[in-house]
Write a protein that holds these residues in place. Sequence first.
Motif, PDB file in Angstrom:
ATOM      1  N   LEU A 156     -37.459-102.267   9.422  1.00  0.00           N
ATOM      2  CA  LEU A 156     -36.957-100.867  10.353  1.00  0.00           C
ATOM      3  C   LEU A 156     -37.076 -99.191   9.168  1.00  0.00           C
ATOM      4  O   LEU A 156     -37.659 -98.366   9.574  1.00  0.00           O
ATOM      5  CB  LEU A 156     -35.428-100.648  10.129  1.00  0.00           C
ATOM      6  CG  LEU A 156     -35.015-101.511  11.491  1.00  0.00           C
ATOM      7  CD1 LEU A 156     -33.573-102.263  11.024  1.00  0.00           C
ATOM      8  CD2 LEU A 156     -35.209-100.627  13.374  1.00  0.00           C
ATOM      9  N   ASP A 157     -37.825 -99.904   7.695  1.00  0.00           N
ATOM     10  CA  ASP A 157     -37.335 -98.879   6.743  1.00  0.00           C
ATOM     11  C   ASP A 157     -38.798 -98.366   6.700  1.00  0.00           C
ATOM     12  O   ASP A 157     -39.224 -96.882   6.494  1.00  0.00           O
ATOM     13  CB  ASP A 157     -36.997 -99.350   5.002  1.00  0.00           C
ATOM     14  CG  ASP A 157     -37.046 -98.181   4.655  1.00  0.00           C
ATOM     15  OD1 ASP A 157     -36.615 -97.374   4.462  1.00  0.00           O
ATOM     16  OD2 ASP A 157     -38.476 -99.194   3.218  1.00  0.00           O
TER      17      ASP A 157
ATOM     18  N   TYR B 275     -40.133 -97.833   9.334  1.00  0.00           N
ATOM     19  CA  TYR B 275     -40.098 -96.495  10.717  1.00  0.00           C
ATOM     20  C   TYR B 275     -39.101 -95.052  10.191  1.00  0.00           C
ATOM     21  O   TYR B 275     -39.294 -94.514  11.008  1.00  0.00           O
ATOM     22  CB  TYR B 275     -39.841 -97.389  11.647  1.00  0.00           C
ATOM     23  CG  TYR B 275     -40.843 -98.018  11.898  1.00  0.00           C
ATOM     24  CD1 TYR B 275     -42.281 -98.004  13.434  1.00  0.00           C
ATOM     25  CD2 TYR B 275     -40.871 -99.145  12.192  1.00  0.00           C
ATOM     26  CE1 TYR B 275     -42.690 -98.493  13.727  1.00  0.00           C
ATOM     27  CE2 TYR B 275     -41.465-100.563  12.205  1.00  0.00           C
ATOM     28  CZ  TYR B 275     -42.324-100.073  13.250  1.00  0.00           C
ATOM     29  OH  TYR B 275     -43.529-101.240  13.633  1.00  0.00           O
TER      30      TYR B 275
ATOM     31  N   PHE C 276     -36.304 -95.972   9.920  1.00  0.00           N
ATOM     32  CA  PHE C 276     -34.912 -96.096  10.995  1.00  0.00           C
ATOM     33  C   PHE C 276     -34.372 -96.700  10.478  1.00  0.00           C
ATOM     34  O   PHE C 276     -34.189 -97.882   9.430  1.00  0.00           O
ATOM     35  CB  PHE C 276     -35.286 -97.630  12.138  1.00  0.00           C
ATOM     36  CG  PHE C 276     -36.194 -95.822  13.273  1.00  0.00           C
ATOM     37  CD1 PHE C 276     -36.713 -94.903  13.254  1.00  0.00           C
ATOM     38  CD2 PHE C 276     -37.232 -96.657  14.393  1.00  0.00           C
ATOM     39  CE1 PHE C 276     -37.032 -94.162  14.162  1.00  0.00           C
ATOM     40  CE2 PHE C 276     -38.179 -96.131  15.134  1.00  0.00           C
ATOM     41  CZ  PHE C 276     -37.623 -94.879  15.179  1.00  0.00           C
TER      42      PHE C 276
ATOM     43  N   HIS D 197     -30.340 -97.705  14.684  1.00  0.00           N
ATOM     44  CA  HIS D 197     -31.476 -97.239  15.414  1.00  0.00           C
ATOM     45  C   HIS D 197     -31.620 -98.549  16.186  1.00  0.00           C
ATOM     46  O   HIS D 197     -32.012 -98.849  17.140  1.00  0.00           O
ATOM     47  CB  HIS D 197     -33.219 -97.068  14.870  1.00  0.00           C
ATOM     48  CG  HIS D 197     -32.621 -95.596  14.535  1.00  0.00           C
ATOM     49  ND1 HIS D 197     -31.949 -95.129  12.649  1.00  0.00           N
ATOM     50  CD2 HIS D 197     -33.081 -94.347  14.839  1.00  0.00           C
ATOM     51  CE1 HIS D 197     -32.824 -93.742  12.565  1.00  0.00           C
ATOM     52  NE2 HIS D 197     -32.790 -93.658  13.759  1.00  0.00           N
ATOM     53  N   HIS D 198     -31.652-100.052  15.689  1.00  0.00           N
ATOM     54  CA  HIS D 198     -31.882-101.855  15.531  1.00  0.00           C
ATOM     55  C   HIS D 198     -31.117-101.935  16.667  1.00  0.00           C
ATOM     56  O   HIS D 198     -31.195-102.670  17.625  1.00  0.00           O
ATOM     57  CB  HIS D 198     -31.579-101.724  14.120  1.00  0.00           C
ATOM     58  CG  HIS D 198     -31.801-104.200  14.953  1.00  0.00           C
ATOM     59  ND1 HIS D 198     -31.975-105.207  13.542  1.00  0.00           N
ATOM     60  CD2 HIS D 198     -32.300-104.440  15.654  1.00  0.00           C
ATOM     61  CE1 HIS D 198     -32.274-105.785  13.905  1.00  0.00           C
ATOM     62  NE2 HIS D 198     -32.329-105.712  15.569  1.00  0.00           N
TER      63      HIS D 198
ATOM     64  N   VAL E 276     -29.634 -90.855  16.693  1.00  0.00           N
ATOM     65  CA  VAL E 276     -30.420 -92.065  16.598  1.00  0.00           C
ATOM     66  C   VAL E 276     -31.332 -92.108  17.923  1.00  0.00           C
ATOM     67  O   VAL E 276     -32.368 -92.093  18.017  1.00  0.00           O
ATOM     68  CB  VAL E 276     -29.261 -93.495  16.863  1.00  0.00           C
ATOM     69  CG1 VAL E 276     -29.836 -94.533  16.826  1.00  0.00           C
ATOM     70  CG2 VAL E 276     -28.849 -93.116  14.974  1.00  0.00           C
TER      71      VAL E 276
ATOM     72  N   GLU F 287     -34.080 -89.381  18.325  1.00  0.00           N
ATOM     73  CA  GLU F 287     -35.149 -90.043  17.279  1.00  0.00           C
ATOM     74  C   GLU F 287     -35.833 -90.835  17.362  1.00  0.00           C
ATOM     75  O   GLU F 287     -37.569 -90.799  18.276  1.00  0.00           O
ATOM     76  CB  GLU F 287     -34.440 -90.876  15.751  1.00  0.00           C
ATOM     77  CG  GLU F 287     -34.165 -89.156  14.412  1.00  0.00           C
ATOM     78  CD  GLU F 287     -33.969 -90.150  13.152  1.00  0.00           C
ATOM     79  OE1 GLU F 287     -34.580 -90.815  12.365  1.00  0.00           O
ATOM     80  OE2 GLU F 287     -32.892 -90.375  13.360  1.00  0.00           O
ATOM     81  N   LEU F 288     -34.981 -92.213  18.128  1.00  0.00           N
ATOM     82  CA  LEU F 288     -35.640 -92.730  19.222  1.00  0.00           C
ATOM     83  C   LEU F 288     -36.675 -92.855  20.017  1.00  0.00           C
ATOM     84  O   LEU F 288     -37.800 -92.870  20.096  1.00  0.00           O
ATOM     85  CB  LEU F 288     -35.108 -94.358  19.191  1.00  0.00           C
ATOM     86  CG  LEU F 288     -34.669 -94.891  18.579  1.00  0.00           C
ATOM     87  CD1 LEU F 288     -33.494 -95.402  18.961  1.00  0.00           C
ATOM     88  CD2 LEU F 288     -35.849 -96.008  18.120  1.00  0.00           C
TER      89      LEU F 288
ATOM     90  N   LYS G 182     -39.791 -90.199  18.298  1.00  0.00           N
ATOM     91  CA  LYS G 182     -41.224 -91.600  18.306  1.00  0.00           C
ATOM     92  C   LYS G 182     -41.618 -92.075  19.465  1.00  0.00           C
ATOM     93  O   LYS G 182     -42.448 -93.414  18.976  1.00  0.00           O
ATOM     94  CB  LYS G 182     -40.463 -91.508  17.078  1.00  0.00           C
ATOM     95  CG  LYS G 182     -40.164 -90.591  16.400  1.00  0.00           C
ATOM     96  CD  LYS G 182     -39.768 -91.541  14.137  1.00  0.00           C
ATOM     97  CE  LYS G 182     -39.542 -90.913  13.883  1.00  0.00           C
ATOM     98  NZ  LYS G 182     -38.894 -91.608  12.453  1.00  0.00           N
TER      99      LYS G 182
END
Length: 165
Positions: free
Chosen positions: A38-39, A41, A43, A47-48, A79, A82-83, A86
Amino acid sequence: MKSPPSGKDTLAEPPTYDLIELFFFAYRDFVSDPDRILDEYGFGRAHHRVLHFVSRNPGLTIAELLDILRITKQSLNRVLKELIEKNFIESRTGTADRRQRLLHATAKGHELALKLATLQTCRITRALSEMEPEAKDMVSRYLLRLIDPSDSAHVKHLVFGSEET
């Protein structure tokens, strides 16, 4: 935030520090593998969780996601934005109710969610492989009993697709 179960606020015996600490350490390591991915990205764990539940439940509404995650709408919006920006999640207009926003993982989002779930599955599988064959069912029952009884049926339905287990 929910308070501890009623009637259980005081115990005649000392706290179960061993199990409490094992939960802390198990959670730390359970999320460490996904955290590294995740890091890359930019995130985090929020986010996960969003990506996981949207990927597993295509067409989930924002209200349903808020109910699952029990976070504020403000936290979710940051969150989710952002998802979406992207291209990991897309928001579609509902067919029955055009005011509804239905959330779907994109191919890219589903691929990332699957990659993270695979990492966690490997850790779970390794732990269970060293136990009795019925351990998975026992662990599932134990974890379900840690969930507030008022939410247990909802979680069972979400996880297993039925009220059984």
